[in-house]
Structure formats: structure tokens, C-alpha cells
Design an enzyme around this catalytic site. Structure first.
Site, PDB file in Angstrom:
ATOM      1  N   GLU A  67      -6.220   7.980  -1.990  1.00 33.92           N
ATOM      2  CA  GLU A  67      -6.600   6.336  -0.981  1.00 33.92           C
ATOM      3  C   GLU A  67      -7.322   5.005  -1.739  1.00 33.92           C
ATOM      4  OE1 GLU A  67      -4.990   5.719   1.336  1.00 33.92           O
ATOM      5  OE2 GLU A  67      -3.662   7.536   2.055  1.00 33.92           O
ATOM      6  N   LYS A  81      -6.042   2.477  14.225  1.00 31.45           N
ATOM      7  CA  LYS A  81      -6.703   1.918  13.809  1.00 31.45           C
ATOM      8  C   LYS A  81      -6.938   0.433  14.588  1.00 31.45           C
ATOM      9  CE  LYS A  81      -5.875  -2.301  10.628  1.00 31.45           C
ATOM     10  NZ  LYS A  81      -5.502  -3.320   9.478  1.00 31.45           N
ATOM     11  N   HIS A 107       0.885  -1.109  -0.403  1.00 32.82           N
ATOM     12  CA  HIS A 107      -0.195  -0.101  -0.229  1.00 32.82           C
ATOM     13  C   HIS A 107       1.213   0.987   0.181  1.00 32.82           C
ATOM     14  CE1 HIS A 107      -3.396   2.805   1.032  1.00 32.82           C
ATOM     15  NE2 HIS A 107      -2.694   2.752   1.854  1.00 32.82           N
TER      16      HIS A 107
END
Ligand code: BES
Ligand code: ZN
Length: 635
Positions: A349, A589, A326
Site C-alpha cells: 500500500e 472508509k 491507486h
């Protein structure tokens, strides 16, 4: 050395006091200008989160000369901004938050006057500097404050080595202005160079060309020859060592972690090769990863040339490296082609999640990437439910004006964005879609663009290779509408279907077959843990825990999913592990769902507050702000 630093500091403060935090008072000061003109939402402002006026005078290059002082927790020195005074403006507007400025001078004039505009708690305050039509460079002498939101100053106890302090910055979305005075909008790109002075036993690293060894005098020089937006400004200082991965890549980590990090990231060279094959050359020279202490608030941050990463992805079996895919993907989507404004965050994103999956598919196969896609779909469905499917925040094109961008930057940009690109791929056919994406990156390389530009380019270019594609995907509904279109792709995975069967069997027979899960990959475990029957009696939770040692899992994702289930099912024996996790890991997260689950019951909330009282001091401001909200915490 100490004495010199200290005296510099006294002189700096003397100046700051003499100036009273504002310019000296000559006849034509910037403060003569009407206050309301500072509004970021003003007529010609395209970025509601910046006071800068790049259409009048724009920064092209930044040259920093800064000292990192762990004792006073300040970064201080000089920022020289080379500007292009497009409109012959008489003021340069910069962003700042919690910065003290002692002196400003111009290349053509010497010392000049400046003022700060009104303070906004989220945006900070504009720094308005009097310039002249012919001004080419503006020198700002400044200091950050200890509370600078981008910066986390770690005590030695918060590091793996336990002996040296550590510092890192996190500038995205609008925190660069808390450690550098600049035009803090992704619409502006600049090159930079920097001289950074740090304690002699520590290494300094930036989002730039980096050293691999300690300097002898604690002074480091950096250059970033490609123009980047301000949110990619990054600095880390600590006791780190370098390990090579391949000709283009390597990893920096605390010495205690270095070997494990090198082993975990062995596939990075293959990932770079796969991405170049798909989307064109990697444009940033080297690609290195810096493994930070566990308080780093994100999984990863795509600082150019040097991804910042949480140590919680070092699982020992490379099973969490999609995060590296990513951040590497951002070298194309985000760093090369950049959202010009945080409302267009999905351009960064959503594209990056799509690229991430393509990289994972290329390196580990389609079965693997389809598991990731299903997990993404589940996360998206949860987010849609949480926000409410009709919420304005479920549009891809966000409306963040007047808010902290951090509050509206959800999973929508990531996963709804991903599914739009996947829908387009399926409509256009892979070859046409890949050709389109490659040309998109090439066409907009080193530019900041908004959603409208993307849509216009898509409509102009995609039909050339795939004439019918856009008839099959209602672009407007995806981007300018709520929820998820009915036609959104629904990935399937035979591996996950087997996990579902296993769950069903466990429920119907009541006996736990321990042989099957022993073979599962991390992602099958995650699927399993996220689909546990609910509620689940403590006895069943205990069976699972005994059979698979879940409370002791060394895999952060598995442990977090397990702890989530433990909270929801009030499974007491996992509570010490929960407390340990929450007091050692600062990755938002993980923290957010765990504290949210705790806050659902009065006892849980009490427990959450007790843990948070111990943990909060170790969190970065970004994570603390989120958890403060969840627990109704007031300092
Ligand atoms: N650029 C983001 C992190 C970010 C976003 C920081 C918005 C500040 C504001 C980074 O690329 C990211 O998305 N990180 C994710 C990992 C990813 C695999 C989804 C994370 O940190 O969890
Ligand atoms: Zn990202």
C-alpha cells in the site's frame, strides 16, 4: 435447469452428510497427526495468518469448476489444486473457513482421506489432506456457506437496476479461504482457470480474462495465466454490461450506470501510459474496472485485470479518479511485487500510494497531486493521534500475529509508507529514484517479498545511482520504529493556502463570500470541510448548507466530510441525509468515521444504533464487523 441444479445440490449434501464433514476412516488418516502441529505460528510457518505449509507442498495452479447458487447462497463445486510436493510430504495443508468438503481425491490414487483441524474464529480451520510423494493434483469437492465472509449476496433492491440479484467477493486479506479451499497466504502464487455456472440472465466476471457479453447458457470460462496470490481471487456475478474506454481498457457496470461510468473513467488509458513510462510495461494484458453496487466495502480492490470499484467515485466530474490510479498502480506494487505476509502490507500500500501520486502528477499536474499529498498527510496525522504516536501499530513493519489482520491494517501502511518513499525520492533525486523503482519492479516481478528483502535491495542498489541518499533517510527508524520521523516531507499547496485564508476571513468577518468556493475543486472543498472551525453553530452550518447545498452533494467525499461536520456540530437538518447515506452506502472508509463520530455522545450513539439496525443487513461482512465494534453491537 433448476431441477438439475437442485438435484446436484441434494447429491452434494448427501455426500457431505455421509462423510460427516471429515474423511472416511481408513487406517492412516491425517487425524493421527498431533493437533498442535496445525498452529499457524508453528516453527517453520512464515505467515501467521495461514495454516498452509508451502515449504512442504505448494499449490502452483488452481482449476475451479463452480456453481453460483443464489437460492441457497452457496458456491459449490470442485477445486483441483496442482501441487509441487517439495518435501515429499504426506499431507497437504490448506486454509478453509466456513467451507464444507464432501470428497477429496488424488490424481494418482482416487479418493483420499482428510480432516479439519481446530477452528479459529479469524483463521478458520486447516483442511489437512492425505497425499503421497508422487501426488500432482488434489481434487476437493466443496461448498461455501451462506455466511462466507468474502461473499456478499445482494438482493435485487440493493442494485441500481433493482431486478436481478448480484454477488461479489472480497478476498483480501484472508477471506479467499471462505469461498475456495487453498493456501491462503500471499507468499504462495498460482495460476488459475475456472468454469463458473450462473443464472442465465447474469454475467460472471473474475480477476482473469473476462467475457464482454452474456453467454447463452450461463457458463463462463476464465484463465489467469500469470501467477497470483490467493487474496487476488475474485468473482462477481450480476446484470452488468461492458463499455469500451480504449484499446486496453474498459468498464463493466450495471446498465443504468454504464454511460456515467464510461464518461468518468475516460483518463484510464492515459494513466496506464503514464505508469508504463515510469515503471515499465503493464504485465496483465487488459485493464478493466467493474463498478459494483454501493455496498462494496472498499473504494477499490486491485483484482488483476479487473479492478473492483465502489460507485461512490462516480462524481460526474472525474474528481475522484485518483482511486483508479491507486488500483491501477497495484498492477506493479502489490500484484507484480507482493507482500509475502500481512506484516509487510506497507510494501503493497505505501508503494501504491506513492505510485498513485506519481500517476496523478503525470496526468493532472503537480498542483493537483500536491493537494492529494496534503490530504494524505492530514489523514496520517489523524491516524497517529488516534493510535497514539508510540503505538506498535504505527511501525511500517506491522506485527499482526494473533490478530485479525484487518484490525491492524491502517492508514499507516498507506500514508507513512508513501512519505517514506517520498523522502527517499527527495534524498536520491527523482531520476535516480525512478530508475531504482523501475529496477525493483523488474527484479522482483511475480515474486512475494518481505520488508527485509526490500531493505537489502535498497541498500545494495540505490547507492549505485545516489551514493548519499541513504545517509539522509533513517530507514530503520521509519520501518522499525513508531510515529513519523521529524524529517518527514511536508507538502504545501498554494490552492489550499487560499482556502485557509478564506476560512480565516470567514471567521473574522462572520460573512460568507459565496463567490470564491463556487470555483473550488473537490479537493479544496475537502480541505475546507476538514478545517471548519469547531464547534460551529447550527446557524453557521445552515448558512453553508443553504449557500452550497452540501447536504445534497452528489460528490460522496464532499458529502461524507460534510456529514461528519454535521454530526460533530449537532446540525439536525442534515440528519435525514446522514441516514440516507448510511443506509445506501457500505464503503467502510465513509462508515467508520461517521459512526465513530455518532458514538461520541449518548444521543448520537442512539441515533447511530437506530440507523445501523436498518443498515446492517445491507453491509458486507467486512464493514459490519468494523461497525459492530464501534457501536458495541451484538447480533
Ligand atoms: N487493497 C486495498 C483494499 C484492501 C486493503 C482490502 C486491505 C482489504 C484489506 C485497495 O487497494 C485500497 O487501498 N483501497 C482504498 C483506496 C485507496 C485510494 C486508498 C479504499 O478502498 O479506500
Ligand atoms: Zn491499495
Amino acid at each position: 435447469m433448476r431441477a438439475i441444479e437442485w438435484s446436484y445440490w441434494l447429491v452434494f449434501f448427501g455426500l457431505a452428510l455421509a462423510c460427516g464433514g471429515a474423511g472416511t476412516t481408513p487406517d492412516k488418516t491425517a487425524s493421527d497427526q498431533a493437533e498442535q502441529r496445525d498452529s499457524p505460528a508453528g516453527a517453520a510457518r512464515s505467515d501467521p495468518h495461514s495454516f498452509a505449509r508451502p515449504d512442504e507442498a505448494v499449490v502452483r495452479h488452481l482449476d475451479l469448476d463452480i456453481t453460483v447458487d443464489f437460492e441457497s447462497q452457496r458456491i459449490y463445486g470442485e477445486a483441483v489444486l496442482s501441487i509441487d510436493n517439495l518435501a515429499q510430504a504426506s499431507q497437504l495443508y490448506l486454509d478453509s473457513r466456513d467451507l464444507d468438503v464432501s470428497r477429496v481425491s488424488l490424481d494418482n490414487e482416487g479418493e483420499t482421506t482428510f480432516r479439519f483441524g481446530e477452528e479459529d474464529p479469524v483463521l478458520g480451520r486447516p483442511l489437512v489432506i492425505d497425499i503421497q510423494p508422487q501426488t500432482r493434483a488434489v481434487h476437493v469437492e466443496y461448498s461455501s456457506r451462506p455466511q462466507a465472509a468474502a461473499v456478499q449476496w445482494l438482493a435485487p433492491e440493493q442494485t441500481a437496476g433493482g431486478e436481478h440479484p448480484f454477488l461479489f467477493t472480497q478476498s483480501q486479506a484472508i477471506l479467499a479461504r471462505t469461498w475456495i479451499p487453498l493456501q491462503d497466504t500471499p507468499a504462495v502464487r498460482m495460476t488459475y482457470s475456472a468454469t463458473v455456472r450462473v443464472p442465465r440472465e447474469l454475467m460472471a466476471l473474475m480477476s482473469a480474462e473476462n467475457p464482454t457479453q452474456l453467454s447463452t447458457d450461463g457458463v463462463y470460462h476464465f484463465t489467469m495465466p500469470q501467477a497470483i496470490p490467493s487474496y487476488l481471487m475474485a468473482l462477481a456475478v450480476g446484470d452488468v454490461a461492458f463499455g469500451e474506454l480504449g484499446p486496453k481498457s474498459g468498464v463493466y457496470a450495471e446498465p443504468a450506470l454504464l454511460d456515467r461510468a464510461v464518461a468518468e473513467f475516460q483518463d484510464i488509458e492515459a494513466m496506464i501510459a503514464a505508469t508504463e513510462e515510469l515503471y515499465g510495461p503493464y504485465q496483465w494484458g487488459r485493464y478493466d474496472v467493474l463498478v459494483l453496487p454501493p455496498s462494496f466495502p472498499f473504494g477499490g480492490m486491485e483484482n488483476p485485470r479487473l479492478t473492483f470499484a465502489t460507485p461512490t467515485i462516480i462524481a460526474g466530474d472525474r474528481s475522484l479518479v485518483s482511486l483508479i490510479a491507486h488500483e491501477l498502480a497495484h498492477s506493479w506494487s502489490g500484484n507484480l511485487v507482493t507482500n509475502s505476509n500481512w506484516d509487510d502490507f506497507w510494501l503493497n500500500e505505501g508503494f501504491t500510494v506513492y505510485l498513485e501520486q506519481r500517476i496523478m502528477e503525470a496526468v493532472y499536474g503537480r498542483d493537483y497531486s500536491e493537494m492529494l499529498a496534503i490530504l494524505a498527510r492530514q489523514e496520517l496525522d489523524n491516524t497517529l493521534e488516534e493510535l497514539g504516536p508510540e503505538s506498535r501499530d504505527t511501525w511500517l513493519h506491522l506485527d499482526l500475529a494473533g490478530r485479525d489482520p484487518d484490525d491492524g491494517m491502517t492508514d499507516i501502511a498507506y500514508n507513512k509508507g508513501y512519505f517514506l518513499l517520498r523522502a527517499l525520492e527527495e534524498a536520491a533525486g527523482r531520476q535516480s529514484w525512478d530508475d531504482f523503482l523501475k529496477s525493483y519492479f523488474d527484479h522482483f516481478a511475480f515474486q512475494s517479498i518481505d520488508t527485509e528483502k526490500f531493505v537489502a535491495y535498497l541498500k545494495a542498489e540505490l547507492p549505485k545511482n545516489a551514493p548519499q541518499a541513504l545517509e539522509k533517510v533513517d530507514i530503520e527508524a521509519w520501518i522499525y520504529g513508531p510515529n513519523l520521523p521529524e524529517t518527514a516531507p511536508r507538502p504545501t499547496s498554494p490552492a489550499f493556502e487560499k482556502v485557509d485564508q478564506y476560512l480565516a476571513q470567514w471567521q473574522s468577518t462572520g460573512t460568507l463570500d459565496t463567490a470564491v468556493p463556487a470555483q473550488w475543486s473537490t479537493h479544496e472543498w475537502l480541505h475546507f470541510l476538514r478545517h471548519l472551525p469547531s464547534p460551529l453553530a447550527s446557524e453557521k452550518m445552515a448558512n453553508l448548507d443553504e449557500a452550497f447545498q452540501l447536504s445534497q452533494s452528489g460528490n460522496s467525499e464532499i458529502l461524507a466530510a460534510w456529514l461528519q461536520a454535521a454530526i460533530e456540530n449537532q446540525y439536525e437538518p442534515a440528519m435525514p441525509a446522514l441516514e440516507h447515506f448510511l443506509t445506501t452506502v457500505g464503503r467502510r472508509k465513509f462508515l467508520k468515521p461517521l459512526y465513530t463520530a455518532l458514538a461520541k455522545t449518548p444521543e448520537g450513539k442512539e441515533r447511530g444504533r437506530k440507523i445501523y439496525a436498518k443498515a446492517r443487513g445491507g453491509y458486507h461482512s467486512v464493514s459490519a464487523a468494523t461497525i459492530d465494534e464501534i457501536l458495541g453491537w451484538e447480533e
